[in-house]
Scaffold this motif. Structure first.
Motif, PDB file in Angstrom:
ATOM      1  N   LEU A 140      -5.760  -5.007   1.408  1.00  0.00           N
ATOM      2  CA  LEU A 140      -5.545  -6.445   1.589  1.00  0.00           C
ATOM      3  C   LEU A 140      -4.499  -6.973   0.623  1.00  0.00           C
ATOM      4  CD1 LEU A 140      -9.151  -7.828   2.197  1.00  0.00           C
ATOM      5  CD2 LEU A 140      -7.178  -8.137   3.702  1.00  0.00           C
ATOM      6  N   LEU A 141      -4.523  -6.493  -0.622  1.00  0.00           N
ATOM      7  CA  LEU A 141      -3.535  -6.926  -1.598  1.00  0.00           C
ATOM      8  C   LEU A 141      -2.132  -6.519  -1.142  1.00  0.00           C
ATOM      9  CD1 LEU A 141      -3.077  -8.294  -4.355  1.00  0.00           C
ATOM     10  CD2 LEU A 141      -3.270  -6.038  -5.401  1.00  0.00           C
ATOM     11  N   ARG A 142      -2.005  -5.303  -0.661  1.00  0.00           N
ATOM     12  CA  ARG A 142      -0.711  -4.844  -0.163  1.00  0.00           C
ATOM     13  C   ARG A 142      -0.249  -5.693   1.021  1.00  0.00           C
ATOM     14  NH1 ARG A 142       1.439  -0.076  -1.705  1.00  0.00           N
ATOM     15  NH2 ARG A 142       0.223   1.217  -3.130  1.00  0.00           N
TER      16      ARG A 142
ATOM     17  N   GLY B 211       2.662  -8.191   0.454  1.00  0.00           N
ATOM     18  CA  GLY B 211       3.797  -7.451   0.989  1.00  0.00           C
ATOM     19  C   GLY B 211       4.279  -6.376   0.036  1.00  0.00           C
ATOM     20  N   VAL B 212       3.348  -5.594  -0.504  1.00  0.00           N
ATOM     21  CA  VAL B 212       3.701  -4.551  -1.471  1.00  0.00           C
ATOM     22  C   VAL B 212       4.333  -3.369  -0.738  1.00  0.00           C
ATOM     23  CG1 VAL B 212       2.826  -2.980  -3.243  1.00  0.00           C
ATOM     24  CG2 VAL B 212       1.808  -5.261  -2.986  1.00  0.00           C
ATOM     25  N   PRO B 213       5.541  -2.960  -1.116  1.00  0.00           N
ATOM     26  CA  PRO B 213       6.183  -1.822  -0.449  1.00  0.00           C
ATOM     27  C   PRO B 213       5.412  -0.516  -0.665  1.00  0.00           C
ATOM     28  CG  PRO B 213       7.793  -3.126  -1.675  1.00  0.00           C
ATOM     29  CD  PRO B 213       6.435  -3.609  -2.097  1.00  0.00           C
ATOM     30  N   ASP B 214       5.663   0.442   0.207  1.00  0.00           N
ATOM     31  CA  ASP B 214       4.937   1.714   0.159  1.00  0.00           C
ATOM     32  C   ASP B 214       5.238   2.513  -1.098  1.00  0.00           C
ATOM     33  OD1 ASP B 214       3.769   1.154   2.591  1.00  0.00           O
ATOM     34  OD2 ASP B 214       5.211   2.346   3.755  1.00  0.00           O
ATOM     35  N   ASP B 215       6.410   2.297  -1.701  1.00  0.00           N
ATOM     36  CA  ASP B 215       6.764   3.097  -2.877  1.00  0.00           C
ATOM     37  C   ASP B 215       6.313   2.447  -4.187  1.00  0.00           C
ATOM     38  OD1 ASP B 215       8.636   1.047  -2.587  1.00  0.00           O
ATOM     39  OD2 ASP B 215      10.283   2.210  -3.459  1.00  0.00           O
TER      40      ASP B 215
ATOM     41  N   VAL C 218      -2.087  -4.053 -11.768  1.00  0.00           N
ATOM     42  CA  VAL C 218      -0.734  -3.602 -12.080  1.00  0.00           C
ATOM     43  C   VAL C 218      -0.125  -3.051 -10.804  1.00  0.00           C
ATOM     44  CG1 VAL C 218       0.674  -1.933 -13.363  1.00  0.00           C
ATOM     45  CG2 VAL C 218      -1.213  -3.114 -14.507  1.00  0.00           C
ATOM     46  N   ILE C 219       1.059  -3.535 -10.463  1.00  0.00           N
ATOM     47  CA  ILE C 219       1.805  -3.047  -9.301  1.00  0.00           C
ATOM     48  C   ILE C 219       3.101  -2.461  -9.837  1.00  0.00           C
ATOM     49  CG2 ILE C 219       2.856  -3.668  -7.094  1.00  0.00           C
ATOM     50  CD1 ILE C 219       0.963  -6.127  -7.064  1.00  0.00           C
ATOM     51  N   VAL C 220       3.262  -1.153  -9.719  1.00  0.00           N
ATOM     52  CA  VAL C 220       4.358  -0.467 -10.394  1.00  0.00           C
ATOM     53  C   VAL C 220       5.101   0.443  -9.423  1.00  0.00           C
ATOM     54  CG1 VAL C 220       2.727   1.311 -11.228  1.00  0.00           C
ATOM     55  CG2 VAL C 220       4.958   1.033 -12.348  1.00  0.00           C
ATOM     56  N   ARG C 221       6.415   0.416  -9.501  1.00  0.00           N
ATOM     57  CA  ARG C 221       7.249   1.259  -8.654  1.00  0.00           C
ATOM     58  C   ARG C 221       7.067   2.721  -9.037  1.00  0.00           C
ATOM     59  NH1 ARG C 221      12.656  -0.942  -9.443  1.00  0.00           N
ATOM     60  NH2 ARG C 221      13.037   0.878 -10.781  1.00  0.00           N
ATOM     61  N   GLU C 222       6.976   3.585  -8.055  1.00  0.00           N
ATOM     62  CA  GLU C 222       6.594   4.974  -8.298  1.00  0.00           C
ATOM     63  C   GLU C 222       7.554   5.710  -9.224  1.00  0.00           C
ATOM     64  OE1 GLU C 222       6.030   6.829  -4.520  1.00  0.00           O
ATOM     65  OE2 GLU C 222       4.063   5.905  -4.192  1.00  0.00           O
ATOM     66  N   ASP C 223       8.835   5.367  -9.178  1.00  0.00           N
ATOM     67  CA  ASP C 223       9.781   6.107 -10.026  1.00  0.00           C
ATOM     68  C   ASP C 223       9.594   5.814 -11.509  1.00  0.00           C
ATOM     69  OD1 ASP C 223      11.116   3.487  -9.162  1.00  0.00           O
ATOM     70  OD2 ASP C 223      12.413   4.108 -10.806  1.00  0.00           O
ATOM     71  N   LEU C 224       8.799   4.781 -11.833  1.00  0.00           N
ATOM     72  CA  LEU C 224       8.526   4.459 -13.233  1.00  0.00           C
ATOM     73  C   LEU C 224       7.293   5.181 -13.767  1.00  0.00           C
ATOM     74  CD1 LEU C 224       9.267   0.624 -13.189  1.00  0.00           C
ATOM     75  CD2 LEU C 224      10.753   2.477 -13.980  1.00  0.00           C
TER      76      LEU C 224
ATOM     77  N   LYS D 254      -5.999 -14.742   3.223  1.00  0.00           N
ATOM     78  CA  LYS D 254      -5.460 -14.344   4.527  1.00  0.00           C
ATOM     79  C   LYS D 254      -5.957 -15.276   5.633  1.00  0.00           C
ATOM     80  CE  LYS D 254      -5.314 -10.442   7.759  1.00  0.00           C
ATOM     81  NZ  LYS D 254      -5.723  -9.026   7.998  1.00  0.00           N
ATOM     82  N   SER D 255      -7.246 -15.587   5.616  1.00  0.00           N
ATOM     83  CA  SER D 255      -7.811 -16.428   6.675  1.00  0.00           C
ATOM     84  C   SER D 255      -7.373 -17.879   6.575  1.00  0.00           C
ATOM     85  CB  SER D 255      -9.348 -16.356   6.640  1.00  0.00           C
ATOM     86  OG  SER D 255      -9.859 -16.975   5.468  1.00  0.00           O
TER      87      SER D 255
END
Length: 360
Positions: free
Chosen positions: A55-57, A61-65, A206-212, A255-256
């Protein structure tokens, strides 16, 4: 009677979410137990946590990476965890300083043996402004640029996303997350304590880009090391289960109720109404520059500081609670996160007008 709770955090929660949690408190999902009693490694709770992340994603709109981590220690723990995960001693990190939470993050980075460059500091305005775009230069050798989109204590908020070029942008979104749409892909790392818009205290997202990931110092504690926590779905140790459960309920509520676009419209309207009431009155004053005013945290002052305590006490008696300003700045502060309805803001505005008539 439910109070209108203007606390900066732990903050007011949506009534519908509280009522659902109450209905499930002693028998969650037919288990005969509270969600606080089931095993965090059992299938039911693993599914609960996975649903909260999904749901958070979706809502953000959190990208897959990007990895989503459910951690403990609040946002303050991340002041140390971020440099431990993203840097080695002696490296350069850049900061924009707009108030007390920025200052705390800066101090933590210095403790971690980094070369800290504060490339913009709003001290001259007593932290009532944000640096203008183009007024600072990011060091291209910096490991990241850190800023605080919303300074909860001072009620100061960026009206733009700082340009960092190829340098990863790191942001403390504690008082901003879920209040409006954001472009997660513009950031290397976002972190946020839950106790504003996401639920009770005890959880930090924490939402972190995978390359980090995978660059942590060897001495980083396991519970703060992002790659290990990501690999274990944030269950390397026992997670804050009740907070994760409530986060899922709140995300479903967002969302609702139209998602983040609708939240932004509601929050903008609430903030505009309250700032208009302050600006139209000779009795009240907001100290923040108009372009830097927070949607979420609205500080205001009266000409006679002796009236502050009576204001707060009388407001509380009227069901308008937690309006005292932070102890470091005084005055009053109304935090109007997602769960605060427009009716609560209107009730505050009416009380302010009545207090002015009686004391002006």
């Amino acid at each position: 009677m439910r109070a209108y709770n203007f606390s900066a955090g732990p903050a007011m929660l949506p009534l519908a979410v509280l009522e659902q949690a109450r209905s499930e408190l002693t028998d969650w999902g037919g288990s005969g137990m509270s969600v606080m009693e089931v095993s965090h490694r059992g299938k039911a709770f693993v599914a609960c946590a996975a649903q909260a992340e999904a749901l958070l994603r979706e809502v953000l709109g959190v990208p897959d990476d990007y990895k989503v981590l459910f951690l403990q220690g609040g946002a303050s723990a991340q002041f140390d965890a971020i440099p431990l995960n993203l840097t080695q001693p002696g490296e350069i990190v850049d900061f924009l300083n707009t108030g007390q939470w920025s200052t705390k993050a800066i101090a933590a980075s210095k403790r971690q043996g980094l070369q800290v460059e504060v490339i913009a500091d709003e001290k001259a305005s007593n932290y009532t402004t944000v640096p203008a775009p183009g007024s600072y230069q990011v060091n291209p050798a910096a490991a990241y640029l850190h800023y605080t989109p919303n300074e909860t204590i001072g009620g100061v908020e960026f009206d733009h996303i700082p340009a960092s070029g190829e340098v990863p942008l790191v942001a403390d979104f504690s008082s901003t997350i879920l209040s409006r749409p954001i472009d997660v892909s513009g950031y290397g790392l976002i972190y946020a304590g839950a106790q504003k818009n996401m639920g009770p205290s005890g959880l930090c997202v924490v939402i972190v880009r995978e390359d980090l990931l995978g660059h942590a110092r060897s001495a980083t504690p396991a519970v703060l090391e992002y790659a290990g926590m990501a690999a274990s779905d944030s269950m390397l140790n026992t997670p804050p289960t009740f907070s994760i459960y409530l986060l899922g309920l709140i995300l479903a509520w967002v969302k609702s109720n139209g998602g983040l676009t609708a939240m932004a419209e509601r929050n903008r309207a609430k903030a505009d109404a309250l700032y208009t009431a302050i600006d139209d009155s000779p009795f009240y004053r907001n100290p923040v520059a108009p372009n830097a005013r927070s949607w979420m945290n609205v500080p205001f002052l009266v000409a006679d500081p002796a009236l502050e305590k009576p204001f707060v006490a009388e407001a509380a008696a009227a069901g308008l609670t937690n309006l005292a300003g932070h102890r470091s700045v005084g005055g009053m502060r109304a935090s109007i996160y997602n769960a605060m309805p427009i009716e609560g803001v209107n009730a505050l505005i009416d009380f302010m007008a009545d207090f002015e008539r009686r004391n002006g």
